[in-house]
Design an enzyme around this catalytic site. Structure first.
Site, PDB file in Angstrom:
ATOM      1  N   ASP A  54      11.371 -10.765  29.351  1.00  0.00           N
ATOM      2  CA  ASP A  54      10.974 -11.750  30.357  1.00  0.00           C
ATOM      3  C   ASP A  54      10.732 -11.089  31.714  1.00  0.00           C
ATOM      4  O   ASP A  54      11.367 -10.090  32.048  1.00  0.00           O
ATOM      5  CB  ASP A  54      12.091 -12.798  30.489  1.00  0.00           C
ATOM      6  CG  ASP A  54      11.616 -14.048  31.200  1.00  0.00           C
ATOM      7  OD1 ASP A  54      10.400 -14.290  31.239  1.00  0.00           O
ATOM      8  OD2 ASP A  54      12.477 -14.782  31.728  1.00  0.00           O
ATOM      9  N   ASN A 104       3.791 -20.380  24.288  1.00  0.00           N
ATOM     10  CA  ASN A 104       2.890 -19.543  25.085  1.00  0.00           C
ATOM     11  C   ASN A 104       1.420 -19.855  24.840  1.00  0.00           C
ATOM     12  O   ASN A 104       0.563 -19.527  25.680  1.00  0.00           O
ATOM     13  CB  ASN A 104       3.141 -18.057  24.799  1.00  0.00           C
ATOM     14  CG  ASN A 104       4.435 -17.539  25.389  1.00  0.00           C
ATOM     15  OD1 ASN A 104       4.996 -16.552  24.915  1.00  0.00           O
ATOM     16  ND2 ASN A 104       4.952 -18.205  26.420  1.00  0.00           N
TER      17      ASN A 104
END
Length: 248
Positions: free
Chosen positions: A21, A69
């Site tokens: 991340d 995503n």
């Protein structure tokens, strides 16, 4: 003393999972587009994989692209898919040099045809490597995975292949995409966020969680070693008391 020298190689987690991340935020801090962060994250992947092999981690799973995503801006998704294809092409040699077997989990049918083909080629080429298994979680979500497992079990019940009373934790685990690899003992997340984000929900039931403020493009093998050193200083009780562990 080097952090690596403090690690007991006889007490390593067999499987480490990572949520990579912070690519977008890292790029934004530098006045760049998000894809700039994703490109720089490739170096972090390479160094982390090599570090895992160096220290002796047998299984490494990276959360590369979630089902959520796909909802990102189309330009970013297209750039990510193109980056994935290029990275697989360039890094297959690195995997071979380090004896790393490439694996993938997720709803892979959602991947673009070119991306899926390159992924399969790399997995076939590295299939006989034994130093470490690198699993990429692509178009993956834990809820999708568990739902798929339940669907498969329901079909087997309807066909008479299994009895509902035969369904236990082992049966569920055998129908997950990770059925051929052990559950992670350590999960690392970068960027300072402290959540699991729909990642390996079943498999992380007893994993140790480690969070670092480092953005993924900054993460390197020494950061992996630091996480491993922290892991080895924790007491893993699995529902027992400290006293019970001593008796064992």
């Amino acid at each position: 003393m080097d952090i690596k020298d403090t690690i007991d190689k006889t007490k390593l987690p067999e499987h480490v999972a990572i949520i990579m991340d912070g690519n977008g935020r890292w790029a934004k801090e530098r006045g760049q587009l998000r894809v700039f962060g994703h490109r720089n994250g490739v170096a972090a992947v390479r160094d982390t994989v090599e570090g895992a092999v160096e220290i002796g981690i047998k299984y490494l799973t990276l959360y590369a692209f979630s089902t959520e995503n796909w909802n990102r801006p189309k330009l970013e998704v297209s750039a990510l898919m193109e980056l994935l294809v290029n990275t697989i092409n360039k890094e297959t040699k690195t995997l071979m040099d380090n004896g790393v077997k490439l694996n993938a989990i997720g709803n892979l049918n959602q991947l673009p045809t070119k991306c899926f083909a390159r992924l399969n080629e790399a997995m076939q080429k590295t299939a006989n490597n034994t130093n470490c298994t690198l699993t990429l979680a692509l178009s993956y979500s834990a809820r999708w995975e568990i739902t798929e497992a339940v669907r498969q079990l329901a079909k087997k019940v309807l066909s008479g292949e299994i009895n509902p009373d035969d369904i236990d934790e082992n049966q569920v685990a055998r129908h997950l995409t990770t059925c051929d690899i052990p559950d992670p003992e350590l999960m690392i997340r970068t960027s300072g966020e402290q959540r699991i984000s729909n990642y390996l929900l079943w498999q992380l039931a007893y994993a140790e969680l480690y969070f670092t403020d480092k953005m993924w493009p900054e993460f390197r093998r020494n950061d992996l070693f630091e996480a491993l050193a922290t892991y080895q200083n924790r007491e893993r009780r699995f529902g027992l008391t400290s006293e019970q562990l001593v008796k064992k």
